[in-house]
Scaffold this motif. Structure first.
Motif, PDB file in Angstrom:
ATOM      1  N   TYR A  99      27.531  -4.479  21.014  1.00 49.61           N
ATOM      2  CA  TYR A  99      27.021  -3.107  21.022  1.00 49.61           C
ATOM      3  C   TYR A  99      25.633  -2.966  21.629  1.00 49.61           C
ATOM      4  CZ  TYR A  99      31.060  -2.122  18.183  1.00 49.61           C
ATOM      5  OH  TYR A  99      32.350  -1.989  17.746  1.00 49.61           O
ATOM      6  N   ASN A 100      24.827  -4.023  21.616  1.00 52.02           N
ATOM      7  CA  ASN A 100      23.446  -3.926  22.087  1.00 52.02           C
ATOM      8  C   ASN A 100      23.179  -4.663  23.398  1.00 52.02           C
ATOM      9  OD1 ASN A 100      22.086  -2.438  19.810  1.00 52.02           O
ATOM     10  ND2 ASN A 100      23.103  -4.087  18.704  1.00 52.02           N
ATOM     11  N   ASP A 101      24.037  -5.606  23.744  1.00 56.15           N
ATOM     12  CA  ASP A 101      23.856  -6.370  24.983  1.00 56.15           C
ATOM     13  C   ASP A 101      25.230  -6.791  25.512  1.00 56.15           C
ATOM     14  OD1 ASP A 101      22.906  -7.856  27.102  1.00 56.15           O
ATOM     15  OD2 ASP A 101      22.054  -9.457  25.865  1.00 56.15           O
ATOM     16  N   PRO A 102      26.064  -5.810  25.910  1.00 55.79           N
ATOM     17  CA  PRO A 102      27.423  -6.149  26.335  1.00 55.79           C
ATOM     18  C   PRO A 102      27.474  -7.097  27.531  1.00 55.79           C
ATOM     19  CG  PRO A 102      26.935  -3.838  26.783  1.00 55.79           C
ATOM     20  CD  PRO A 102      25.805  -4.376  25.977  1.00 55.79           C
ATOM     21  N   LEU A 103      26.513  -6.998  28.436  1.00 53.82           N
ATOM     22  CA  LEU A 103      26.508  -7.939  29.562  1.00 53.82           C
ATOM     23  C   LEU A 103      26.161  -9.350  29.082  1.00 53.82           C
ATOM     24  CD1 LEU A 103      24.846  -5.776  32.356  1.00 53.82           C
ATOM     25  CD2 LEU A 103      27.272  -6.302  32.022  1.00 53.82           C
ATOM     26  N   GLY A 104      25.277  -9.448  28.103  1.00 55.38           N
ATOM     27  CA  GLY A 104      24.949 -10.749  27.511  1.00 55.38           C
ATOM     28  C   GLY A 104      26.161 -11.350  26.816  1.00 55.38           C
ATOM     29  N   TYR A 105      26.930 -10.509  26.126  1.00 46.91           N
ATOM     30  CA  TYR A 105      28.163 -10.958  25.476  1.00 46.91           C
ATOM     31  C   TYR A 105      29.147 -11.492  26.520  1.00 46.91           C
ATOM     32  CZ  TYR A 105      32.490 -10.855  22.732  1.00 46.91           C
ATOM     33  OH  TYR A 105      33.664 -11.200  22.117  1.00 46.91           O
ATOM     34  N   ALA A 106      29.364 -10.722  27.563  1.00 42.62           N
ATOM     35  CA  ALA A 106      30.299 -11.145  28.611  1.00 42.62           C
ATOM     36  C   ALA A 106      29.848 -12.450  29.246  1.00 42.62           C
ATOM     37  CB  ALA A 106      30.428 -10.052  29.674  1.00 42.62           C
ATOM     38  N   ASP A 107      28.548 -12.568  29.532  1.00 38.87           N
ATOM     39  CA  ASP A 107      28.023 -13.794  30.126  1.00 38.87           C
ATOM     40  C   ASP A 107      28.221 -14.980  29.183  1.00 38.87           C
ATOM     41  OD1 ASP A 107      26.574 -15.245  32.227  1.00 38.87           O
ATOM     42  OD2 ASP A 107      24.973 -15.390  30.721  1.00 38.87           O
ATOM     43  N   LEU A 108      27.969 -14.777  27.900  1.00 38.32           N
ATOM     44  CA  LEU A 108      28.150 -15.847  26.921  1.00 38.32           C
ATOM     45  C   LEU A 108      29.595 -16.316  26.883  1.00 38.32           C
ATOM     46  CD1 LEU A 108      27.146 -17.570  24.498  1.00 38.32           C
ATOM     47  CD2 LEU A 108      27.768 -15.639  23.047  1.00 38.32           C
ATOM     48  N   ILE A 109      30.525 -15.386  26.847  1.00 42.31           N
ATOM     49  CA  ILE A 109      31.940 -15.738  26.743  1.00 42.31           C
ATOM     50  C   ILE A 109      32.447 -16.374  28.039  1.00 42.31           C
ATOM     51  CG2 ILE A 109      34.268 -14.833  26.382  1.00 42.31           C
ATOM     52  CD1 ILE A 109      32.313 -14.932  23.875  1.00 42.31           C
ATOM     53  N   LEU A 110      32.031 -15.840  29.179  1.00 42.29           N
ATOM     54  CA  LEU A 110      32.550 -16.325  30.454  1.00 42.29           C
ATOM     55  C   LEU A 110      31.835 -17.561  30.976  1.00 42.29           C
ATOM     56  CD1 LEU A 110      33.039 -12.888  32.218  1.00 42.29           C
ATOM     57  CD2 LEU A 110      34.798 -14.335  31.165  1.00 42.29           C
ATOM     58  N   ASN A 111      30.533 -17.681  30.700  1.00 39.33           N
ATOM     59  CA  ASN A 111      29.751 -18.758  31.318  1.00 39.33           C
ATOM     60  C   ASN A 111      29.030 -19.665  30.334  1.00 39.33           C
ATOM     61  OD1 ASN A 111      30.284 -17.683  33.959  1.00 39.33           O
ATOM     62  ND2 ASN A 111      28.780 -16.102  33.518  1.00 39.33           N
ATOM     63  N   GLY A 112      28.999 -19.278  29.079  1.00 38.43           N
ATOM     64  CA  GLY A 112      28.190 -20.016  28.121  1.00 38.43           C
ATOM     65  C   GLY A 112      29.025 -20.858  27.171  1.00 38.43           C
ATOM     66  N   ASP A 113      28.378 -21.277  26.103  1.00 38.69           N
ATOM     67  CA  ASP A 113      29.013 -22.061  25.055  1.00 38.69           C
ATOM     68  C   ASP A 113      28.891 -21.246  23.768  1.00 38.69           C
ATOM     69  OD1 ASP A 113      29.852 -23.865  23.156  1.00 38.69           O
ATOM     70  OD2 ASP A 113      28.567 -25.496  23.818  1.00 38.69           O
ATOM     71  N   PRO A 114      29.859 -20.351  23.507  1.00 37.66           N
ATOM     72  CA  PRO A 114      29.726 -19.456  22.357  1.00 37.66           C
ATOM     73  C   PRO A 114      29.599 -20.181  21.020  1.00 37.66           C
ATOM     74  CG  PRO A 114      31.842 -19.121  23.457  1.00 37.66           C
ATOM     75  CD  PRO A 114      31.072 -20.101  24.260  1.00 37.66           C
ATOM     76  N   GLU A 115      30.287 -21.305  20.848  1.00 40.07           N
ATOM     77  CA  GLU A 115      30.186 -22.040  19.585  1.00 40.07           C
ATOM     78  C   GLU A 115      28.764 -22.543  19.358  1.00 40.07           C
ATOM     79  OE1 GLU A 115      33.334 -24.874  20.108  1.00 40.07           O
ATOM     80  OE2 GLU A 115      34.761 -23.572  19.064  1.00 40.07           O
ATOM     81  N   GLU A 116      28.160 -23.094  20.379  1.00 39.02           N
ATOM     82  CA  GLU A 116      26.782 -23.588  20.272  1.00 39.02           C
ATOM     83  C   GLU A 116      25.817 -22.423  20.054  1.00 39.02           C
ATOM     84  OE1 GLU A 116      23.837 -26.396  19.924  1.00 39.02           O
ATOM     85  OE2 GLU A 116      25.996 -26.728  20.046  1.00 39.02           O
ATOM     86  N   TYR A 117      26.018 -21.349  20.784  1.00 39.82           N
ATOM     87  CA  TYR A 117      25.170 -20.167  20.638  1.00 39.82           C
ATOM     88  C   TYR A 117      25.216 -19.653  19.205  1.00 39.82           C
ATOM     89  CZ  TYR A 117      23.599 -15.354  20.939  1.00 39.82           C
ATOM     90  OH  TYR A 117      22.961 -14.171  20.705  1.00 39.82           O
ATOM     91  N   LEU A 118      26.439 -19.505  18.663  1.00 39.85           N
ATOM     92  CA  LEU A 118      26.576 -18.967  17.317  1.00 39.85           C
ATOM     93  C   LEU A 118      26.004 -19.897  16.258  1.00 39.85           C
ATOM     94  CD1 LEU A 118      30.121 -17.389  17.597  1.00 39.85           C
ATOM     95  CD2 LEU A 118      27.940 -16.192  17.368  1.00 39.85           C
ATOM     96  N   LYS A 119      26.117 -21.181  16.490  1.00 41.85           N
ATOM     97  CA  LYS A 119      25.557 -22.146  15.540  1.00 41.85           C
ATOM     98  C   LYS A 119      24.046 -21.982  15.437  1.00 41.85           C
ATOM     99  CE  LYS A 119      25.609 -26.461  16.704  1.00 41.85           C
ATOM    100  NZ  LYS A 119      25.968 -27.839  16.989  1.00 41.85           N
ATOM    101  N   ASN A 120      23.408 -21.639  16.548  1.00 39.36           N
ATOM    102  CA  ASN A 120      21.949 -21.526  16.594  1.00 39.36           C
ATOM    103  C   ASN A 120      21.426 -20.099  16.403  1.00 39.36           C
ATOM    104  OD1 ASN A 120      21.454 -24.301  17.145  1.00 39.36           O
ATOM    105  ND2 ASN A 120      22.188 -23.942  19.212  1.00 39.36           N
TER     106      ASN A 120
END
Length: 64
Positions: free
Chosen positions: A33-54
């Motif tokens: 809701y606050n950073d939809p492009l950041g969400y998309a980048d995280l899911i498509l290019n990042g490591d969501p499990e690591e991100y969420l852990k931190n």
């Protein structure tokens, strides 16, 4: 003329695949809701499990 691309992310499917905790769900909701492009980048290019852990709770939403 610019020809862009459109993508659709099944947020529920992503969250089910990640088996998120309530705090992690809150973090994902914040991004959606606050950073939809950041969400998309995280899911498509990042490591969501690591991100969420931190990052879970990093916005002070864990107190809500």
């Amino acid at each position: 003329m610019f020809y862009g691309r459109k993508i659709s992310i099944d947020c529920t499917g992503v969250e089910d695949a990640l088996d998120v905790t309530m705090a992690q769900q809150t973090e994902l909701d914040y991004l959606i809701y606050n950073d939809p492009l950041g969400y998309a980048d995280l899911i498509l290019n990042g490591d969501p499990e690591e991100y969420l852990k931190n990052a879970a709770g990093s916005h002070g939403l864990e107190d809500l």
